[in-house]
Design a protein around this motif. Structure first.
Motif, short mmCIF file in Angstrom:
data_model
loop_
_atom_site.label_atom_id
_atom_site.label_comp_id
_atom_site.label_asym_id
_atom_site.label_seq_id
_atom_site.Cartn_x
_atom_site.Cartn_y
_atom_site.Cartn_z
N HIS A 1 2.98 -6.97 -0.63
CA HIS A 1 2.37 -6.09 0.38
C HIS A 1 3.33 -5.02 0.89
N LEU A 2 4.44 -4.88 0.17
CA LEU A 2 5.43 -3.90 0.62
C LEU A 2 4.83 -2.49 0.62
N GLY A 3 4.97 -1.80 1.76
CA GLY A 3 4.45 -0.45 1.90
C GLY A 3 4.79 0.10 3.27
N PRO A 4 4.49 1.35 3.50
CA PRO A 4 4.87 1.98 4.78
C PRO A 4 4.18 1.36 5.99
N ASP A 5 3.03 0.72 5.78
CA ASP A 5 2.29 0.16 6.91
C ASP A 5 2.47 -1.35 7.07
N LEU A 6 3.43 -1.95 6.33
CA LEU A 6 3.59 -3.41 6.36
C LEU A 6 3.88 -3.92 7.77
N LEU A 7 4.80 -3.30 8.48
CA LEU A 7 5.20 -3.79 9.79
C LEU A 7 4.09 -3.66 10.82
N ALA A 8 3.16 -2.75 10.57
CA ALA A 8 2.07 -2.54 11.52
C ALA A 8 0.91 -3.49 11.29
N VAL B 1 -0.28 -10.77 10.39
CA VAL B 1 -0.04 -11.82 9.39
C VAL B 1 -1.32 -12.21 8.67
N ASP B 2 -2.47 -11.99 9.32
CA ASP B 2 -3.75 -12.36 8.73
C ASP B 2 -3.97 -11.69 7.38
N HIS B 3 -3.47 -10.46 7.22
CA HIS B 3 -3.73 -9.67 6.02
C HIS B 3 -2.66 -9.87 4.95
N VAL B 4 -1.58 -10.56 5.29
CA VAL B 4 -0.48 -10.73 4.34
C VAL B 4 -0.37 -12.16 3.83
N MET B 5 -0.78 -13.11 4.64
CA MET B 5 -0.58 -14.53 4.32
C MET B 5 -1.40 -14.96 3.11
N THR B 6 -0.95 -16.03 2.48
CA THR B 6 -1.71 -16.73 1.45
C THR B 6 -2.38 -17.91 2.11
#
Length: 352
Positions: A287-294, A297-302
């Motif tokens: 999910h690495l990208g310019p908006d990752l920190l924003a 966790v719901d959208h990144v987690m498995t």
């Protein structure tokens, strides 16, 4: 006068010096091939003996074997195992296997038996005497002692008409088989069959008693085996050490939490405290990208991460790690995270 023929040319070019080397290599290769062929013949001969033993359980060995298991199960004492020579070595192994699988047992040296060690045998014990011929003189004192005090005697022999067999309560008759030794002298196939029959007794008793891995661990606290039988709950990281974050947490905070805990992952919990997902280094890379920190966790987690219970054996947990090709597992009770284990924890415990 100098010779200029073929032999002098071989000396000059070094051909003559290489011939012995080639012969040596050829001899070495021949010796290796013969050794491998011998090994395969040995295994094949011994495998034939085991096949004959396996077949005997469908005929003459079935009834006596079941009777032997029943006698040992009903005993209030220990199993005293004895034998002489190679049968004695097998007897030591049989006694050790019995003892480690829930059947109290010890090995008695036949020569020492008649010099006072018979005092270790009680009327509540059972004796197992191993002798291929059934005529081993040194076993006489043990056999007579068993008869005198009505101690059940189980014979493991290849000769049902032998002196040992005739004086025993139960006779486990081993089928005749060729020794792997080309002279038919060194006990090889015969001792393998003795050991296999001893293992069969031990495992039959283990299963009939419902002997568990936890009980097995009580007798094996040391070494790699003992470590693999520890419970995950005994060495898992708990409480404040757990890398956790709630649903809705910004990734900017989640990455800080992951870094602080040092497990390379972060467990995600719902409002009830149940583990619903996990974020690993791999998820961050995907999910690495310019908006990752924003993002949250719901959208990144498995979702639905692999978990284990706290009462799982360390060896089983390690197998799960290896099969899944991961390095960390959350430990949960009623879907709530109570611990975490890392591959390094298993290394420290000596499980690997």
């Amino acid at each position: 006068m100098l010779k200029t023929g073929p032999e002098s040319k071989r000396r000059e070019t070094g051909v003559a010096s290489k011939l012995p080397l080639r012969n040596g290599l050829r001899d070495t290769a021949l010796a290796a091939a013969e050794a491998i062929a011998c090994a395969k013949r040995t295994i094949e001969t011994e495998r034939s003996g085991l096949a004959a033993l396996h077949a005997a359980f469908d005929t003459a060995l079935a009834g006596p074997f079941a009777e032997a298991v029943a006698i040992i199960r009903a005993s209030r004492g220990r199993v005293v195992v004895s034998g002489v020579g190679k049968s004695g070595h097998i007897g030591r192994k049989v006694a050790a296997t019995l003892a480690s699988t829930g059947t109290p047992a010890f090995f008695m040296h036949a020569a020492e038996a008649s010099h006072g060690d018979l005092g270790m045998v009680t009327g509540a014990d059972v004796a197992i005497v191993i002798s291929w011929s059934g005529e081993t003189v040194e076993l006489k004192s043990i056999v007579e002692y068993a008869r005198r005090f009505s101690i059940p005697l189980i014979a493991i022999t290849s000769r049902p008409e032998s002196s040992l067999a005739l004086q025993s309560s139960v006779v486990l008759t081993l089928p005749l088989a060729d020794e792997a030794c080309p002279h038919g002298l060194a006990p090889t196939t015969s001792t393998l069959m003795q050991m296999a029959l001893g293992d069969a007794l031990a495992i039959a008793l283990l299963e009939s008693r419902g002997f568990t891995a936890e009980r097995f661990r009580e007798f094996h606290p040391g070494g790699r085996l003992g470590a693999s039988l520890r419970l995950v709950a005994e060495f898992m990281h708990q409480a404040a050490s757990l890398p956790l974050a709630a649903l809705g947490t910004p990734m900017s905070e989640a990455i800080v939490a992951m870094t602080e805990k040092g497990f390379g992952c972060l467990g995600i919990t719902d409002h009830d405290g149940c583990l619903v997902g996990i974020i690993t280094d791999g998820d961050l890379r995907r999910h690495l990208g310019p908006d990752l920190l924003a993002r949250s966790v719901d959208h990144v987690m498995t979702a639905g991460p692999r978990t284990i219970p706290p009462d799982m054996l360390a060896g089983a947990a390690l197998d799960l790690l290896n099969q899944a090709k991961i390095t960390t597992l959350f430990v949960v009770e009623d879907t709530r995270p109570v611990g975490i284990v890392h591959m390094h924890d298993f290394l420290r415990q000596g499980v690997v």
